[in-house]
Motif scaffolding. Structure first.
Motif, PDB file in Angstrom:
ATOM      1  N   ALA A 208       0.855  -1.192   0.000  1.00 25.40           N
ATOM      2  CA  ALA A 208       0.000   0.000   0.000  1.00 25.40           C
ATOM      3  C   ALA A 208       0.884   1.233   0.000  1.00 25.40           C
ATOM      4  O   ALA A 208       2.105   1.129   0.155  1.00 25.40           O
ATOM      5  CB  ALA A 208      -0.905   0.012   1.236  1.00 25.40           C
ATOM      6  N   HIS A 209       0.263   2.392  -0.181  1.00 30.25           N
ATOM      7  CA  HIS A 209       1.032   3.631  -0.104  1.00 30.25           C
ATOM      8  C   HIS A 209       0.332   4.624   0.809  1.00 30.25           C
ATOM      9  O   HIS A 209      -0.857   4.475   1.140  1.00 30.25           O
ATOM     10  CB  HIS A 209       1.298   4.220  -1.486  1.00 30.25           C
ATOM     11  CG  HIS A 209       0.118   4.222  -2.411  1.00 30.25           C
ATOM     12  ND1 HIS A 209      -0.909   5.120  -2.291  1.00 30.25           N
ATOM     13  CD2 HIS A 209      -0.190   3.404  -3.446  1.00 30.25           C
ATOM     14  CE1 HIS A 209      -1.793   4.863  -3.245  1.00 30.25           C
ATOM     15  NE2 HIS A 209      -1.398   3.835  -3.961  1.00 30.25           N
ATOM     16  N   ALA A 210       1.104   5.636   1.225  1.00 31.54           N
ATOM     17  CA  ALA A 210       0.600   6.604   2.198  1.00 31.54           C
ATOM     18  C   ALA A 210       1.443   7.869   2.073  1.00 31.54           C
ATOM     19  O   ALA A 210       2.457   7.889   1.370  1.00 31.54           O
ATOM     20  CB  ALA A 210       0.722   6.030   3.611  1.00 31.54           C
ATOM     21  N   GLN A 211       1.008   8.916   2.723  1.00 34.31           N
ATOM     22  CA  GLN A 211       1.861  10.104   2.883  1.00 34.31           C
ATOM     23  C   GLN A 211       1.849  10.474   4.350  1.00 34.31           C
ATOM     24  O   GLN A 211       0.807  10.346   5.012  1.00 34.31           O
ATOM     25  CB  GLN A 211       1.340  11.260   2.024  1.00 34.31           C
ATOM     26  CG  GLN A 211       1.730  11.122   0.555  1.00 34.31           C
ATOM     27  CD  GLN A 211       1.255  12.275  -0.293  1.00 34.31           C
ATOM     28  OE1 GLN A 211       0.059  12.428  -0.517  1.00 34.31           O
ATOM     29  NE2 GLN A 211       2.187  13.089  -0.778  1.00 34.31           N
ATOM     30  N   TYR A 231      -1.913   9.482   5.951  1.00 29.48           N
ATOM     31  CA  TYR A 231      -3.159   9.018   5.345  1.00 29.48           C
ATOM     32  C   TYR A 231      -2.841   8.053   4.225  1.00 29.48           C
ATOM     33  O   TYR A 231      -1.749   8.074   3.647  1.00 29.48           O
ATOM     34  CB  TYR A 231      -4.006  10.198   4.841  1.00 29.48           C
ATOM     35  CG  TYR A 231      -3.235  11.191   4.019  1.00 29.48           C
ATOM     36  CD1 TYR A 231      -2.476  12.181   4.642  1.00 29.48           C
ATOM     37  CD2 TYR A 231      -3.229  11.099   2.636  1.00 29.48           C
ATOM     38  CE1 TYR A 231      -1.729  13.076   3.894  1.00 29.48           C
ATOM     39  CE2 TYR A 231      -2.489  12.001   1.879  1.00 29.48           C
ATOM     40  CZ  TYR A 231      -1.742  12.982   2.516  1.00 29.48           C
ATOM     41  OH  TYR A 231      -0.994  13.852   1.771  1.00 29.48           O
ATOM     42  N   SER A 232      -3.815   7.193   3.962  1.00 26.34           N
ATOM     43  CA  SER A 232      -3.651   6.174   2.934  1.00 26.34           C
ATOM     44  C   SER A 232      -5.020   5.898   2.323  1.00 26.34           C
ATOM     45  O   SER A 232      -6.005   5.851   3.058  1.00 26.34           O
ATOM     46  CB  SER A 232      -3.087   4.900   3.557  1.00 26.34           C
ATOM     47  OG  SER A 232      -3.008   3.871   2.611  1.00 26.34           O
ATOM     48  N   PRO A 233      -5.143   5.697   1.004  1.00 25.52           N
ATOM     49  CA  PRO A 233      -4.056   5.771   0.042  1.00 25.52           C
ATOM     50  C   PRO A 233      -3.588   7.210  -0.173  1.00 25.52           C
ATOM     51  O   PRO A 233      -4.241   8.144   0.270  1.00 25.52           O
ATOM     52  CB  PRO A 233      -4.686   5.195  -1.235  1.00 25.52           C
ATOM     53  CG  PRO A 233      -6.151   5.398  -1.098  1.00 25.52           C
ATOM     54  CD  PRO A 233      -6.445   5.363   0.376  1.00 25.52           C
ATOM     55  N   ALA A 234      -2.447   7.345  -0.859  1.00 23.23           N
ATOM     56  CA  ALA A 234      -1.937   8.662  -1.243  1.00 23.23           C
ATOM     57  C   ALA A 234      -2.497   8.958  -2.630  1.00 23.23           C
ATOM     58  O   ALA A 234      -2.092   8.312  -3.591  1.00 23.23           O
ATOM     59  CB  ALA A 234      -0.413   8.639  -1.283  1.00 23.23           C
ATOM     60  N   GLU A 292       2.391   5.651   9.194  1.00 26.14           N
ATOM     61  CA  GLU A 292       1.718   5.166   7.984  1.00 26.14           C
ATOM     62  C   GLU A 292       0.901   3.890   8.244  1.00 26.14           C
ATOM     63  O   GLU A 292      -0.199   3.713   7.710  1.00 26.14           O
ATOM     64  CB  GLU A 292       2.738   4.877   6.880  1.00 26.14           C
ATOM     65  CG  GLU A 292       3.358   6.113   6.244  1.00 26.14           C
ATOM     66  CD  GLU A 292       4.672   6.508   6.900  1.00 26.14           C
ATOM     67  OE1 GLU A 292       4.852   6.228   8.103  1.00 26.14           O
ATOM     68  OE2 GLU A 292       5.511   7.109   6.209  1.00 26.14           O
ATOM     69  N   MET A 296      -2.821   2.453   7.136  1.00 23.86           N
ATOM     70  CA  MET A 296      -2.919   1.422   6.077  1.00 23.86           C
ATOM     71  C   MET A 296      -3.670   0.189   6.549  1.00 23.86           C
ATOM     72  O   MET A 296      -4.544  -0.328   5.850  1.00 23.86           O
ATOM     73  CB  MET A 296      -1.513   1.001   5.609  1.00 23.86           C
ATOM     74  CG  MET A 296      -0.734   2.131   4.950  1.00 23.86           C
ATOM     75  SD  MET A 296       0.745   1.551   4.087  1.00 23.86           S
ATOM     76  CE  MET A 296       1.702   0.860   5.427  1.00 23.86           C
TER      77      MET A 296
END
Ligand code: AMP
Ligand code: GLY
Length: 422
Positions: A208-211, A231-234, A292, A296
């Motif tokens: 997964a991705h996040a910022q 937060y996720s997703p980015a 993160e 996620m």
């Protein structure tokens, strides 16, 4: 399985919370854990750097699987010690954890595998490092080679600042032995994103991705911290960009590490700069991100325990990940003064009320339970994650819950998610 989770932060609480519902779980243990984790797991008061004590606990409690949260025990060879004793563990060996533990190791590996990242040079001599700075342009980035609890990087806007950073690391030894070797690299411009891939030695799948927000105050101002929210997703990471990240960054890294005889197993966390010419690697971590992870894991539909076990035992081919079609956003509540000095043992009230609120969950980081009272005993103390169809909805739920927590000695940023929500 009896499972032991190593660590005591919000990341580890999120891991415990997610696997506590797994059909594969018999009994959950944590070392050392925190007051939130203690509601889900039996907490064992063990120093995460004491491999022998962890091995004893593994035998005493018939642990079948160990999940390592933080980087220090990974670099310290905990997974090597467990595997040598026949205990499966999620996380890389010490040799593979060098991808996080030594910036020079990581940069040399990326150079061999032709991975898009900042141009660099390595130094063990302050005079040579300074000469290199003089020959290049500012901004320029000075990095202590070893683990420095997130403090070893200086993004120098001027050459003078760069020269001072070299002195701080090499002459004043601000980071101890971690700073006796330096990486100096090109400054990259863009928005940052955190990208996570599971790796079982040879195979890899995107997780997964996040910022995250590293600065202490609203508007991304103030000192750097371990992370004030995520937060996720980015939304900035499109499906096409995800493919590019896997093809150009993650896959060649996994192949190179296997070819070098240091195969990576666990979660590979790429810190990325999304530049005008595409995603470029800033750094690798050998573990899940904090905070993160708190944004996620609540989105994951698949059985996390099963996924981590199969990753650790080289069966990633049996894993397909399923996610809820939702967004999550985590707001970190920290002690006033953090990342500088702060008060300890202040009382947090209202946590019992928020457990019934919809759309959110509170993860503990630096907390301690004392006769039923929850005390803050760290810098980052709580992580409040909200969920929703949109990030805006997730943000609203997160702050509604934050506002019900009564902790006058704490603070949080009020703008987590601003880039994605504006
Ligand atoms: P690190 O400890 O390697 O994650 O670096 C901390 C932060 O420094 C990163 O999140 C970036 O914001 C910044 N940084 C590190 N390397 C670079 C670079 N080459 N160019 C621009 N910013 C960087
Ligand atoms: N949130 C960044 C990290 O875990 O290193």
């Amino acid at each position: 399985m009896n499972v032991l989770v190593i660590g005591s932060g919000g990341r580890e609480h999120a891991i415990c919370w997610t696997i506590s519902n797994s059909p594969r779980l018999t009994k959950l243990y944590a070392a050392p854990g925190n007051a939130g984790i203690a509601e889900l797991a039996m907490c064992l008061p063990i120093n995460v750097e004491d491999n022998a004590a962890i091995l004893r606990a593994v035998y005493d409690h018939s642990i079948d699987f160990v999940i390592v949260g933080p980087e220090v025990p990974l670099v310290n060879g905990l997974v090597d010690a467990l595997i040598k004793n026949g205990i499966p563990a999620f996380g890389p060996t010490a040799a593979a954890a060098q991808i996080e533990g030594s910036k020079g190791f990581m940069k040399d590996l990326c150079a061999r595998a032709n991975i898009p990242t900042a141009r660099y040079a390595r130094f063990t001599d302050a005079a040579k490092a300074k000469a290199y700075v003089q020959e290049h342009v500012a901004p320029i980035v000075i990095k202590a080679d070893g683990l420095a609890a997130g403090k070893g990087v200086t993004v120098a806007m001027t050459k003078d600042e760069a020269l001072a950073a070299i002195d701080a690391a090499m002459v004043d030894k601000a980071f101890g032995s971690a700073g006796s070797s330096l990486v100096i690299e090109e400054f990259m411009e863009g928005e940052e994103a955190s990208f996570f891939a599971l790796v079982d030695g040879t195979r890899t799948i995107a997780f997964a991705h996040a910022q995250d927000h590293k600065r202490a105050f609203d508007g991304d101002e103030g000192p750097n911290t371990g992370g004030m929210g995520a937060y996720s997703p980015a939304p900035i990471v499109t499906a096409a960009m995800q493919n590019e990240i896997m093809e150009k960054i993650i896959l060649p890294t996994v192949k190179q590490m296997a070819a070098d005889g240091t195969p990576f197993r666990g979660v590979l966390f790429a810190g990325l700069m999304l530049t005008a010419t595409g995603p470029r690697l800033i750094e690798y971590n050998a573990r899940f991100g904090d905070p993160e992870t708190q944004a996620m894991l609540p989105r994951l539909k698949s059985d996390l325990l099963d996924v981590l076990y199969k990753t650790a035992t080289a069966r990633l081919n049996e894993v397909t990940l399923e996610w809820h079609d939702s967004a999550a956003l985590c707001v970190v509540m920290a002690a006033k003064g953090y990342p500088g000095s702060y008060q300890k043992n202040t009382v947090i009230k209202g946590l019992d009320k928020v457990s019934d609120l919809p759309g959110s969950v509170v993860f503990h980081a630096g907390t301690l339970a004392n006769n039923g009272v929850i005390l803050a005993n760290g810098g980052r103390v709580l992580g409040v994650t909200g969920f929703g169809i949109t990030l805006k909805e997730a943000q609203d739920y997160a702050y509604q819950t934050v506002d019900c927590i009564d902790w006058p000695e704490g603070f949080c940023r009020r703008d987590i998610g601003w880039r994605a929500i504006k």
